[in-house]
Design a protein around this motif. Structure first.
Motif, PDB file in Angstrom:
ATOM      1  N   GLY A   1      33.037  41.124  49.557  1.00 36.57           N
ATOM      2  CA  GLY A   1      32.331  39.959  49.339  1.00 36.57           C
ATOM      3  C   GLY A   1      30.782  40.301  49.691  1.00 36.57           C
ATOM      4  O   GLY A   1      30.349  41.527  49.183  1.00 36.57           O
ATOM      5  N   PHE A   2      30.046  39.356  50.411  1.00 33.82           N
ATOM      6  CA  PHE A   2      28.567  39.473  50.329  1.00 33.82           C
ATOM      7  C   PHE A   2      28.266  40.645  51.356  1.00 33.82           C
ATOM      8  O   PHE A   2      27.082  40.953  51.622  1.00 33.82           O
ATOM      9  N   ASN A   3      28.983  41.193  52.084  1.00 32.44           N
ATOM     10  CA  ASN A   3      28.795  42.213  53.141  1.00 32.44           C
ATOM     11  C   ASN A   3      28.142  43.268  52.293  1.00 32.44           C
ATOM     12  O   ASN A   3      27.372  44.163  52.686  1.00 32.44           O
ATOM     13  N   VAL A   4      28.955  43.717  51.224  1.00 28.61           N
ATOM     14  CA  VAL A   4      28.288  44.687  50.178  1.00 28.61           C
ATOM     15  C   VAL A   4      26.878  44.561  49.588  1.00 28.61           C
ATOM     16  O   VAL A   4      26.165  45.481  49.463  1.00 28.61           O
ATOM     17  N   LEU A   5      26.451  43.183  49.273  1.00 25.36           N
ATOM     18  CA  LEU A   5      25.348  42.724  48.903  1.00 25.36           C
ATOM     19  C   LEU A   5      24.141  42.801  50.032  1.00 25.36           C
ATOM     20  O   LEU A   5      23.139  43.310  49.816  1.00 25.36           O
ATOM     21  N   TYR A   6      24.648  42.806  51.182  1.00 26.38           N
ATOM     22  CA  TYR A   6      23.807  42.926  52.445  1.00 26.38           C
ATOM     23  C   TYR A   6      23.228  44.090  52.764  1.00 26.38           C
ATOM     24  O   TYR A   6      22.162  44.591  53.032  1.00 26.38           O
TER      25      TYR A   6
ATOM     26  N   HIS B   1      29.839  42.276  39.853  1.00 28.40           N
ATOM     27  CA  HIS B   1      31.113  42.623  39.966  1.00 28.40           C
ATOM     28  C   HIS B   1      30.991  44.068  38.891  1.00 28.40           C
ATOM     29  O   HIS B   1      31.891  44.786  39.761  1.00 28.40           O
ATOM     30  N   SER B   2      30.193  44.121  38.123  1.00 28.60           N
ATOM     31  CA  SER B   2      30.219  45.541  37.530  1.00 28.60           C
ATOM     32  C   SER B   2      29.609  46.632  38.439  1.00 28.60           C
ATOM     33  O   SER B   2      29.857  47.694  38.370  1.00 28.60           O
ATOM     34  N   ARG B   3      28.523  46.243  39.142  1.00 25.71           N
ATOM     35  CA  ARG B   3      27.604  47.211  39.879  1.00 25.71           C
ATOM     36  C   ARG B   3      28.281  47.286  41.220  1.00 25.71           C
ATOM     37  O   ARG B   3      27.954  48.467  42.053  1.00 25.71           O
ATOM     38  N   TYR B   4      28.824  46.267  42.039  1.00 27.94           N
ATOM     39  CA  TYR B   4      29.368  46.350  43.258  1.00 27.94           C
ATOM     40  C   TYR B   4      30.929  46.457  42.841  1.00 27.94           C
ATOM     41  O   TYR B   4      31.633  45.195  42.788  1.00 27.94           O
TER      42      TYR B   4
END
Length: 786
Positions: free
Chosen positions: A165-170, A155-158
């Motif tokens: 959600g997980f679209n940012v991690l992708y 949550h701190s870095r994204y």
């Protein structure tokens, strides 16, 4: 009906009617009661037994709990490690009961009380373990705090993670760095909790050239971080160790902190060495952990407190993100998790907390200093003088031995030889660890398998001493037990290679290489019908090995024998246990071979007996039928007619000889009974062959156990003296036999010249030759023979 009975004048009839009425009423009540019980039984069929009826009393329930904890009275007691719960433990257990009672308060009073408990416990832990301005998260599962920290780091870095959600991690995959020395299963747990794929984990290897082999390689870590940044990934979090789970080594946390600040990585530290932060003197590598972003503490094992939560201390300024990550909660029940620890810390006080941690560190130092003076014991943490964890293992240098016994690989040796030596030493260390755990249960030892060193024994008093009540006397007892087991280990290791060579040089025996067996070795007897290519169980071989095991145990030697399946197949083998003395391996192997061969021959004789008897009976029937036909031809047809035959036999009787057949089980042949009827004596048959025996069977003295090599010299000396004494006796007899024989010939006129000597002289000579070695030979006078 009562009125009608009163009108009856006859009292007997009135009494009969009254009794009949009572009997009918009893029958009706009984039938009604049976129907009610049947209905109740139908309703309670689906209800478990303890819940049926109107409930149970408190004593019965507590008795049930006691039986579940310690087992029934008729069950064998199990040697389980029971924690020593003192008064501080009672305070922790009281906290759980108080938590249930406090939860019944009104909301406002409950909110104030839980907030006070949480804030006090957090402040105390941060001050004790030198983690200033930190927050605390209390959790039951030890790894749960790290999972919440990872969620906070995401949550701190994204920033858009809450929305997208997980679209940012992708688009930019996070990377979590774990040391190769981290506790097993930690990375998989984090991925399962966070919903991340396994490629998000990066395993950082440990040092190979310089430093400890259980510390993270900082230079290689920096290279991995740079590679991930170039590939478009986001280095998220690094898990460092202040005392690895295996050997208690501490990473270079100061250098790792600088690296994390350079690349914006969250640094989390965990390990048993964090407990030493409460002491006055702390090593610089552990003291650097106070500057990390978060750390996980386990005060329960350190202080001997049962059922207290694990604590994760962290530093973060945004309360909203910590709430989203699950590190903080508004529920009073979550805040009450700190109540057992809040009570226990107050009961112990700062002096009690420091004393327990200091005592554990002193125990480890005491064991380490004592083991340095013991031969054949190698300590794997000698460079970590401040580590409260001691890891040791047994090793021995043999002629032309493998240095891998000391944990140093030998490049000049074949891989198969390296593996065999490594497994042999691992089996012995596993046996040593299990023995020490049974002999010194207060030591809290653990047997573990390290990737480089192999099987080792770990002593970690910070995790066990407070709960088990380990004292300095227990450490001294542990060292004494190690010294008492060393002769068994060294002797067994020396006899392993000799046993293997003897088995391989003996016909009918097969050496089985079992890396998990700590004894002298494993051997299998190959019988005549043994299929060497098959890996399935062999009933005939199992029967032979069962008989062999029984015979070996009947010898009452110092060795232990067991039977079990082979390491790589289901065929039965004989497992030879550990040796505490110098064993004559050649005699042992020969005894196994000869005994197995005897069992096989006897078994084959019994198996063939049925077929031999059947064939013998059939052959006897054929011969008897043939004899009857010959008798019919010899006597004629007229003698077979009932009346005519009787008259003919009266005028001319036939002398018929009785002929039968007897079956000799020893020779396996069919013989005639004519000899029995003629001489009235049954034949003795064929004498069975003698039982085979070993060519090197050694005569043992009274009280001497089998397979002992130490008495071989004394045996040889006694045998030599006996032989020389018998030779002297024979010389004396030869000197006395000459005049005796001439005198006999002069006084025996009836004996013709050239006739053999009288039987008396032969008997006398035999008696003289069979005298005991300690008797003096007596020469008889010639006249005494008369």
């Amino acid at each position: 009906m009562e009125a009608s009975l009163e009108k009856i004048a006859d009292p007997t009839l009135a009494e009969m009617g009254k009794n009949l009425k009572e009997a009918m009423k009893m029958l009706e009540d009984g039938q009604r009661r049976i129907e009610e019980e049947k209905e109740k039984k139908l309703l309670s069929e689906d209800i478990p037994g303890p819940l049926q009826g109107s409930g149970q009393d408190m004593v019965s329930i507590l008795q049930l709990v006691q039986n579940l904890m310690h087992g029934e009275e008729d069950e064998e007691p199990q040697s389980t490690r029971i924690q020593n719960i003192g008064e501080q433990g009672h305070m922790a257990l009281l906290g759980h009961s108080l938590g249930a009672y406090i939860s019944t308060l009104d909301k406002e009073r409950l909110r104030k009380l839980t907030t006070r408990i949480l804030s006090d416990t957090t402040l105390w832990l941060c001050r004790i373990f030198r983690y200033e301005n930190g927050c605390a998260y209390f959790h039951e599962e030890e790894r749960e705090g790290l999972a919440k920290i990872c969620r906070l780091a995401i949550h701190s870095r994204y920033e858009d993670f809450v929305v997208d959600g997980f679209n940012v991690l992708y688009n930019k995959k996070p990377v979590i760095y774990l040391s190769a020395a981290a506790r097993p299963g930690l990375g998989q747990y984090l991925c399962n909790q966070l919903g991340l794929p396994f490629p998000c984990l990066c395993r950082v290897p440990c040092n190979t050239m310089f430093g400890s082999q259980h510390q993270m390689d900082v230079a290689f870590l920096e290279k991995l971080i740079k590679d991930d940044i170039e590939r478009g990934r986001l280095p998220l979090l690094l898990v460092a160790n202040a005392g690895t789970a295996a050997v208690g080594h501490t990473d270079k946390i100061g250098r790792l902190k600088e690296l994390c600040e350079q690349y914006g990585i969250w640094l989390h530290v965990e390990g048993v060495n964090l407990a030493t932060l409460a002491l006055g003197y702390v090593s610089s590598s552990v003291l650097a952990a106070t500057k990390c972003d978060s750390m996980t503490l386990t005060p329960g094992p350190w202080l001997g407190l049962p059922a207290v939560p694990t604590v994760t201390l962290y530093k973060h300024d945004d309360p909203a993100l910590t709430l989203v990550a699950g590190l903080t909660s508004n529920k009073p029940a979550d805040k009450l998790r700190a109540l057992p620890l809040w009570l226990s810390l107050q009961y112990l006080g700062l002096d009690g907390i420091v004393e327990k941690i200091k005592h554990a560190c002193q125990l480890s130092q005491r064991l380490q200093e004592s083991l340095k003076k013991v031969n054949h014991i190698k300590i794997l943490v000698e460079d970590e003088l401040s580590s409260p964890v001691v890891v040791f293992r047994f090793f021995q240098e043999l002629p032309n031995s493998d240095p891998v016994l000391k944990g140093v690989p030998a490049p000049h040796m074949a891989p198969s030889t390296l593996g065999r030596e490594r497994h042999s030493c691992d089996a012995l260390n596993r046996w040593l660890g299990e023995q020490l755990k049974q002999l010194v249960p207060a030591g809290g030892l653990t047997v573990m398998d390290l990737e480089v060193e192999g099987m080792c024994v770990r002593f970690s008093p910070l995790m066990t001493a407070a709960a088990l009540g380990t004292q300095g006397e227990d450490v001294d007892q542990l060292v004494a037990c190690i010294q008492s087991k060393l002769p068994v280990l060294t002797c067994t290791l020396q006899l392993r290679e000799e046993f293997k060579q003897e088995v391989e040089g003996t016909a009918g025996l097969l050496y089985v290489d079992d890396p998990n067996w700590p004894g002298i070795g494993v051997v299998r007897y190959e019988h005549a019908n043994d299929d060497k290519s098959s890996l399935k169980s062999d009933p005939e071989g199992e029967k032979i090995h069962a008989g062999l095991l029984k015979k070996l145990n009947e010898l009452e030697s110092d060795l232990t024998f067991k039977m079990g399946p082979e390491y790589k197949s289901m065929k039965s083998c004989i497992y030879v246990g550990m040796a505490s003395d110098d064993i004559d391996v050649s005699e042992l192997v020969e005894t196994i071979a000869v005994t197995a061969r005897e069992i096989e021959e006897n078994s084959r004789l019994l198996e063939n007996m049925t077929e031999v008897v059947r064939k013998g009976i059939q052959e006897a029937q054929d011969q008897l039928q043939k004899a009857n036909e010959e008798r019919l031809l010899e006597e004629g047809v007229l003698r077979q007619i009932p009346v005519v035959g009787s008259v003919l036999n009266w005028f001319s009787p036939v002398q018929a000889s009785q002929k039968g057949r007897t079956f000799n089980l020893t020779a396996g042949s069919l013989e005639s009974t004519e000899h029995t009827y003629v001489y009235k004596v049954q034949g003795t048959g064929v004498t069975p062959p003698p039982t085979p025996s070993g060519s090197r069977t050694k005569q043992r003295l009274p009280g001497q156990k089998p397979f002992k090599r130490s008495l071989r010299s004394s045996d040889a000396l006694s045998e030599t003296s006996s032989v020389s004494h018998i030779e002297d006796l024979e010389k004396v007899e030869d000197m006395s036999s000459g005049p005796e024989q001439s005198t006999l010939e002069a006084h025996s006129p009836e004996q013709p010249p050239g006739a053999p000597a009288p039987q008396a002289s032969q008997t006398e000579t035999l008696q003289n030759r069979t005298q005991r070695p300690d008797d003096h030979p007596q020469v008889e006078e010639p006249g005494s023979l008369r």
